[in-house]
Design a protein around this motif. Structure first.
Motif, PDB file in Angstrom:
ATOM      1  N   ALA A  48       1.018  -1.136  -0.093  1.00 56.68           N
ATOM      2  CA  ALA A  48       0.201   0.069  -0.099  1.00 56.68           C
ATOM      3  C   ALA A  48       0.808   1.262  -0.115  1.00 56.68           C
ATOM      4  N   TRP A  49       1.974   1.132   0.595  1.00 59.51           N
ATOM      5  CA  TRP A  49       2.921   2.391   0.783  1.00 59.51           C
ATOM      6  C   TRP A  49       3.557   2.531  -0.401  1.00 59.51           C
ATOM      7  N   SER A  50       4.036   1.560  -1.077  1.00 58.40           N
ATOM      8  CA  SER A  50       4.765   1.435  -2.162  1.00 58.40           C
ATOM      9  C   SER A  50       3.827   2.168  -3.347  1.00 58.40           C
ATOM     10  N   MET A  51       2.452   1.851  -3.423  1.00 60.20           N
ATOM     11  CA  MET A  51       1.670   2.457  -4.363  1.00 60.20           C
ATOM     12  C   MET A  51       1.439   3.923  -4.021  1.00 60.20           C
ATOM     13  N   ASP A  52       1.352   4.300  -2.747  1.00 63.59           N
ATOM     14  CA  ASP A  52       1.422   5.783  -2.474  1.00 63.59           C
ATOM     15  C   ASP A  52       2.353   6.432  -3.394  1.00 63.59           C
ATOM     16  N   ALA A  53       3.698   5.952  -3.137  1.00 68.15           N
ATOM     17  CA  ALA A  53       4.975   6.391  -3.725  1.00 68.15           C
ATOM     18  C   ALA A  53       4.983   6.355  -5.501  1.00 68.15           C
ATOM     19  N   PHE A  54       4.641   5.089  -5.832  1.00 70.57           N
ATOM     20  CA  PHE A  54       4.677   4.940  -7.229  1.00 70.57           C
ATOM     21  C   PHE A  54       3.548   6.123  -7.874  1.00 70.57           C
ATOM     22  N   ASP A  55       2.567   6.433  -7.123  1.00 69.35           N
ATOM     23  CA  ASP A  55       1.336   7.261  -7.810  1.00 69.35           C
ATOM     24  C   ASP A  55       1.934   8.634  -7.678  1.00 69.35           C
TER      25      ASP A  55
END
Length: 461
Positions: A48-55
């Motif tokens: 979830a935190w990785s997707m926050d950064a990706f986006d």
């Protein structure tokens, strides 16, 4: 000879520096004791935190494409970054309160779905005004993820593992940035939709993580607290719960206002460190150093590898030296690498500078999830860390615009290999070096002043 208070306060056995006095235990044995569900819950928070950064970094990586698409300069495009960061604090409050009230599972699932929808919408914007509006709403969705991801990942783990897993969790941010950079390197240049394809892919990945979290159970810690309330006969109606929760928030702010201010200012410094060293970095390499888009993206990937290594190393070290001393040591290391980060002109040296700068920045950052979790008042371990983090984000939200504006006024001359002529360009390197140096000094001093007990060396009352 008396030991100064601030040195005593760095003792890792003090409450908060090693989970209320828990000493570092056998890491191997503790890891072996974890069951599959603890690993999966951690993984769900990490992703979830990785997707926050990706986006989020989809904008930073595509600034040249966005400038061409909307006919705006770098300063204007960074407005989208500022607005996203500004509205994240609102999301932290909304989703943090919901998570502390209703559990870790469904609020995070709902949060990720909102992020996926808004990331998809970002890729369909045709005007700059539409893009700014969607990225502002996107900030609300992003703001809720960090606190929920930290609570989901860490609260079900043994205390002796939280430092290591805190470092690993925080580097989900670097991992997401790394994946976005790889996609930008290989997908965007050859895709007819260019920058839009990066946003659309991010939307699909975020939705996939939401589905993954949906199939996992609720946090055992949250369920246990609710069961204890049921056994004591203290379960109340939703209206009564809301009234009591808001009353408890008021009491927490009244009794822990010094801690709240300390945490917000600490996170302000940390967010200036990360965003000041990351958001404009690809643009700096291409504009000030004259690197190709391919080389700038590869250097960004190398920097994120350093970030991941630093976060994991710092988390492990913090179990032995304590949270705050580890933060100070890694932040001090940043200053030593600033010259390598901004002075060279060759790809190899600049990439090495990026690796070591991010090793220090994200190493110090790796302690933050567990540090805030341990400082957090009981019952607010999703709300307190998330809101403190995002309020710090809000204060530092203009970091990219500050650097862009300063670069417009602080110029340097470079030789353009493509044209065979010299040209004047923004000196983003010097701007970033000054900003990061000042902020690193602030983080060291502020971490040294604050006492994780949470009393302070200089009483304010």
């Amino acid at each position: 000879m008396a030991v100064p208070y601030f040195i005593k306060s760095l003792d890792p056995r003090r409450r908060g520096d090693d989970e209320k006095g828990t000493k570092a235990l056998n890491i191997g044995g503790a890891l072996a004791s974890l069951d599959l569900m603890q690993w999966l819950l951690f993984l769900s928070g990490f992703l979830a935190w990785s997707m926050d950064a990706f986006d989020f970094f989809s904008v930073s990586l595509t600034v040249p494409y966005l400038s061409e698409q909307f006919g705006k300069d770098t300063h204007d495009i960074t407005t989208a970054i500022t607005l996203t960061l500004l509205f994240r604090s609102l999301g932290a409050v909304i989703f943090g309160v919901i998570s502390d009230r209703f559990g870790r599972k469904w609020p995070l699932v709902f949060n990720l779905i909102i992020v996926a929808i808004l990331e998809l919408g970002s890729g369909f914007c045709n005007t700059f005004e539409q893009f700014l509006a969607v990225r502002s709403l996107f900030g609300v969705g992003m703001g809720g993820i960090w606190g929920q991801a930290a609570a989901t990942s860490l609260e079900n783990l043994p205390a002796e593992l939280r430092g290591i897993f805190s470092g690993a969790l925080q580097e989900g941010y670097a991992f997401g940035y790394l994946i976005a950079a790889v996609v930008d390197l290989y997908l965007v240049p050859g895709d007819p939709h260019t920058w839009r394809s990066l946003f659309w892919l991010g939307s699909g990945l975020s939705f996939g993580v939401a589905l993954f979290r949906a199939v996992l159970p609720e946090s055992k810690v949250f369920l246990r607290a609710r069961e204890e309330a049921r056994q004591k006969g203290t379960l109340l109606s939703e209206k009564q719960k809301t009234k009591i929760f808001l009353h408890e928030v008021k009491l927490m702010l009244k009794n822990e206002w010094v801690l709240c201010i300390y945490a917000v200012l600490l996170m302000t410094g940390f967010n200036f460190l990360s965003h000041g060293s990351q958001d404009l970095y690809p643009t700096y390499l291409k504009t000030t150093k004259g690197l190709s888009s391919h080389s700038a993206t590869v250097a960004t990937i190398i920097g994120n590898c350093g970030a991941i290594a630093g976060g994991i190393a710092a988390g492990w070290i913090s179990q032995r030296l304590g949270r705050r001393l580890t933060i100070i040591l890694f932040t001090l290391s940043i200053g030593a690498w600033i010259p390598l980060w901004i002075l060279p002109n060759s790809f190899g040296a600049l990439a090495a500078g990026a690796f070591f700068i991010q090793f220090g920045v994200q190493g110090a950052w790796g302690i933050i999830p567990v540090h805030l979790n341990e400082l957090s008042p009981a019952g607010f371990r999703s709300t307190f860390p998330g809101v403190a983090y995002q309020l710090g984000n809000m204060v530092s939200s203009a970091s990219a615009q500050i650097e862009a504006t300063a670069g417009d006024n602080l110029r340097t001359t470079i030789y353009n290999k493509a044209t065979g002529q010299t040209e004047e360009v923004p000196d983003y390197g010097k701007v970033q070096g000054i900003l990061i140096g000042v902020v690193a000094a602030f983080v060291v001093i502020w971490t040294l002043i604050g006492d994780a007990s949470p009393a302070f060396p200089f009483p304010l009352a």
